[in-house]
Design a protein around this motif. Structure first.
Motif, mmCIF file in Angstrom:
data_model
loop_
_atom_site.group_PDB
_atom_site.id
_atom_site.type_symbol
_atom_site.label_atom_id
_atom_site.label_comp_id
_atom_site.label_asym_id
_atom_site.label_seq_id
_atom_site.Cartn_x
_atom_site.Cartn_y
_atom_site.Cartn_z
ATOM 1 N N ASN A 106 7.078 14.860 36.674
ATOM 2 C CA ASN A 106 5.866 14.116 36.356
ATOM 3 C C ASN A 106 4.619 14.720 36.985
ATOM 4 O O ASN A 106 3.503 14.360 36.597
ATOM 5 C CB ASN A 106 6.012 12.656 36.801
ATOM 6 C CG ASN A 106 6.596 11.788 35.715
ATOM 7 O OD1 ASN A 106 5.880 11.251 34.885
ATOM 8 N ND2 ASN A 106 7.901 11.664 35.698
ATOM 9 N N MET A 136 -0.137 10.148 37.903
ATOM 10 C CA MET A 136 1.214 10.711 37.998
ATOM 11 C C MET A 136 1.452 11.326 39.374
ATOM 12 O O MET A 136 2.501 11.118 39.996
ATOM 13 C CB MET A 136 1.412 11.787 36.926
ATOM 14 C CG MET A 136 1.334 11.310 35.495
ATOM 15 S SD MET A 136 1.578 12.710 34.358
ATOM 16 C CE MET A 136 0.510 12.221 33.005
ATOM 17 N N ASN A 258 8.138 13.557 30.130
ATOM 18 C CA ASN A 258 8.016 12.717 31.327
ATOM 19 C C ASN A 258 8.107 11.236 30.975
ATOM 20 O O ASN A 258 8.790 10.460 31.647
ATOM 21 C CB ASN A 258 6.674 12.996 32.014
ATOM 22 C CG ASN A 258 6.593 14.396 32.580
ATOM 23 O OD1 ASN A 258 7.600 15.091 32.711
ATOM 24 N ND2 ASN A 258 5.391 14.822 32.908
ATOM 25 N N THR A 287 3.973 6.643 37.991
ATOM 26 C CA THR A 287 3.905 7.978 37.387
ATOM 27 C C THR A 287 4.232 7.926 35.901
ATOM 28 O O THR A 287 3.585 8.585 35.087
ATOM 29 C CB THR A 287 4.873 8.947 38.080
ATOM 30 O OG1 THR A 287 6.228 8.546 37.848
ATOM 31 C CG2 THR A 287 4.636 8.984 39.580
ATOM 32 N N ALA A 291 1.817 8.597 32.548
ATOM 33 C CA ALA A 291 2.220 9.552 31.512
ATOM 34 C C ALA A 291 2.083 8.946 30.121
ATOM 35 O O ALA A 291 1.648 9.605 29.170
ATOM 36 C CB ALA A 291 3.654 10.016 31.754
#
Length: 338
Positions: A106, A136, A258, A287, A291
């Motif tokens: 990530n 992230m 991710n 995170t 994303a």
């Protein structure tokens, strides 16, 4: 995150997301049951290449001839980057929990977006996308402080994976854009063929691997099922990965990988206790949420107007005859992923 702009893009995103969500956990289970990562990768790559070739021989898919010198030359570096990424991934998973690997992954878009700008003609991320990338990294940093399973040897393999992954994301995108093939299956077949060839040498040279996969006692039913399942998923993730790379930018493809890992975490938490603490999972959620909210950068105006191929792609494109005929039917287009 990226919204599908066409049926092919939606097909690629959904297919890759589904395969990627389960592959990481399946590999972790397989390596835990049979600690021979190079041999498992050899089975995955060899069976993928062989399966695609057999499907083409039976007329189910369209591929280029396996003996094409231009494509063998073009996809050898692709296979090396692909193999280095997979092997370091497998070795890291021997020592680290799944979340540790996911958090490292990530953190990669901050580097890849710069490489995308430098080599592939994309704009730099917008302010919103930059904030998502920082989210992230912040979540990854918070998770690192809660990782009680820190193993120096494991993180050394994670560092090796990071270097290989950055090369993989940028160079493979370049090849996908610049090398003409009959169908997306050709990319998967050539890459896995070369990877299987390289892996034979790696397996035979490894004193740690031979005693493991040659020991019949280790091939229990759970081990056989886990390895077999990983080989089946490997065929589809290879196909969908190349299809998604063709449709998305390198950074957007990375962010897609991710984002779908949240399902890996759900599966990982359900099946066993090799996962992070509740606090660590909260940071991981940050995170992954960042994303999902990421918006990909468009091509730079000059590149978009001129249609220029970054990284000297046009000069490196093999002059070869297309195998798939123009005006193929919708059924053939869907079958081949062209």
């Amino acid at each position: 995150m990226v919204l599908a702009a066409s049926p092919v893009t939606a097909f690629a995103v959904v297919g890759f997301g589904a395969c990627s969500s389960v592959m990481l956990v399946i590999n972790k289970v397989a390596i835990t049951q049979l600690p021979a990562p190079a041999f498992i990768l050899f089975l995955q790559c060899g069976l993928t290449a062989g399966g695609i070739w057999l499907a083409a021989a039976a007329g189910q898919v369209v591929v280029d001839p396996l003996c094409s010198p231009a494509l063998l030359h073009a996809f050898a570096p692709v296979a090396l980057g692909f193999l280095a990424t997979l092997y370091c991934n497998s070795k890291a998973l021997q020592y680290l929990n799944v979340e540790s690997f996911i958090v490292c992954r990530n953190s990669t878009p901050i580097v890849i977006c710069v490489l995308d700008y430098t080599f592939l003609g994309r704009e730099l991320p917008s302010l919103w996308s930059t904030l998502c990338i920082l989210g992230m990294i912040g979540g990854a940093a918070g998770y690192a402080l809660t990782d009680s399973a820190f193993v120096v040897h494991g993180y050394a393999w994670l560092g090796g994976w990071l270097c290989a992954f950055l090369f993989d994301q940028i160079y493979i995108k370049h090849v996908v854009e610049s090398v003409e093939v009959a169908s997306n299956w050709s990319r998967a077949m050539y890459t896995n063929f070369w990877a299987a060839v390289f892996l034979v040498l790696l397996v035979l040279a490894s004193p740690e691997e031979r005693p493991v996969f040659a020991d019949r006692a280790r091939w229990t039913m759970p081990a056989s099922l886990a390895v077999g399942a990983s080989c089946v998923v490997a065929v589809f993730i290879s196909y969908f990965a190349f299809l998604a790379r063709k449709q998305l930018s390198a950074t957007a493809f990375t962010v897609l990988g991710n984002a779908c890992k949240i399902f890996s975490v759900v599966i990982n938490v359900v099946i066993w206790d090799k996962h992070a603490s509740a606090t660590g999972l909260c940071f991981l959620a940050i995170t992954l949420g960042a994303a999902i909210l990421y918006t990909p950068a468009p091509m730079r105006d000059g590149v978009r107007r001129s249609g220029a191929q970054p990284m000297g792609a046009a000069a490196g494109r093999p002059a070869r005859e297309r195998v798939a005929a123009e005006g193929a039917t919708e059924k053939t287009a869907l079958l081949t992923g062209a």
